[in-house]
Design a protein around this motif. Sequence first.
Motif, short mmCIF file in Angstrom:
data_model
loop_
_atom_site.label_atom_id
_atom_site.label_comp_id
_atom_site.label_asym_id
_atom_site.label_seq_id
_atom_site.Cartn_x
_atom_site.Cartn_y
_atom_site.Cartn_z
N THR A 4 27.87 20.21 15.89
CA THR A 4 27.92 20.29 17.35
C THR A 4 29.33 20.16 17.90
OG1 THR A 4 27.50 17.94 17.58
CG2 THR A 4 25.58 19.40 17.64
N ILE A 7 30.91 22.52 20.55
CA ILE A 7 30.26 22.72 21.85
C ILE A 7 31.01 21.94 22.92
CG2 ILE A 7 28.15 22.28 23.16
CD1 ILE A 7 26.62 22.66 20.52
N TYR A 30 31.09 16.39 20.73
CA TYR A 30 31.36 17.54 21.60
C TYR A 30 32.79 17.52 22.12
CZ TYR A 30 26.32 16.88 21.73
OH TYR A 30 25.03 16.66 21.36
N LYS A 52 29.18 24.88 27.61
CA LYS A 52 27.83 25.33 27.25
C LYS A 52 26.72 24.52 27.88
CE LYS A 52 29.34 28.48 24.41
NZ LYS A 52 29.60 29.75 25.02
N VAL A 53 27.00 23.27 28.26
CA VAL A 53 25.98 22.38 28.83
C VAL A 53 26.65 21.48 29.85
CG1 VAL A 53 24.16 20.70 28.33
CG2 VAL A 53 24.82 22.34 26.56
N VAL A 119 21.27 18.64 24.29
CA VAL A 119 22.22 19.69 23.90
C VAL A 119 21.62 20.56 22.81
CG1 VAL A 119 24.49 20.17 22.87
CG2 VAL A 119 24.27 18.38 24.60
N THR A 123 21.05 24.60 23.02
CA THR A 123 22.01 25.38 22.24
C THR A 123 21.46 25.73 20.86
OG1 THR A 123 23.12 23.43 21.34
CG2 THR A 123 24.02 24.36 23.40
N THR A 125 21.11 23.88 18.13
CA THR A 125 21.89 23.37 17.01
C THR A 125 21.23 22.13 16.45
OG1 THR A 125 23.28 21.98 18.42
CG2 THR A 125 24.09 24.21 17.94
#
Length: 128
Positions: A4, A7, A30, A52-53, A119, A123, A125
């Motif tokens: 991760t 990200i 992250y 992304k988040v 997350v 995503t 993951t």
Amino acid sequence: MDATGNISVLHIDDESTNVLLFEVNFRWYYRVVSANSGVDGLTKLTQYPNIKVIFCDMKMPGMNGLEFAREAAKVKPGVPCFILTGYDISPEIYHAINEGWVSGYIQKPFEVDQIISAVNKVTRTTTD
């Protein structure tokens, strides 16, 4: 660093202690971009195109979390936004989730695993 680590997440909170704690807790998972207001969050969203988040506090002066989420969807459509709140889910948050412009809500104080799960969910993951 696990899978991760690539990200980028945006965290918005008007309380500096919460910003610091989020950065400390998630910097190994992250790339954390922090903002201290909704307006600052919108600026960061345009400055960092790889976000992304989003995790946004609900109660902030000027622009609350739902107002931010609505504006963020205009700036960068499709980026999942989670509302962080110290209260139970409100009808407004519930409505935003049902309408699809907020991905979910996480009640404070939250566990690290709750953020990681959120997350991972959006995503796709894993942290194995």
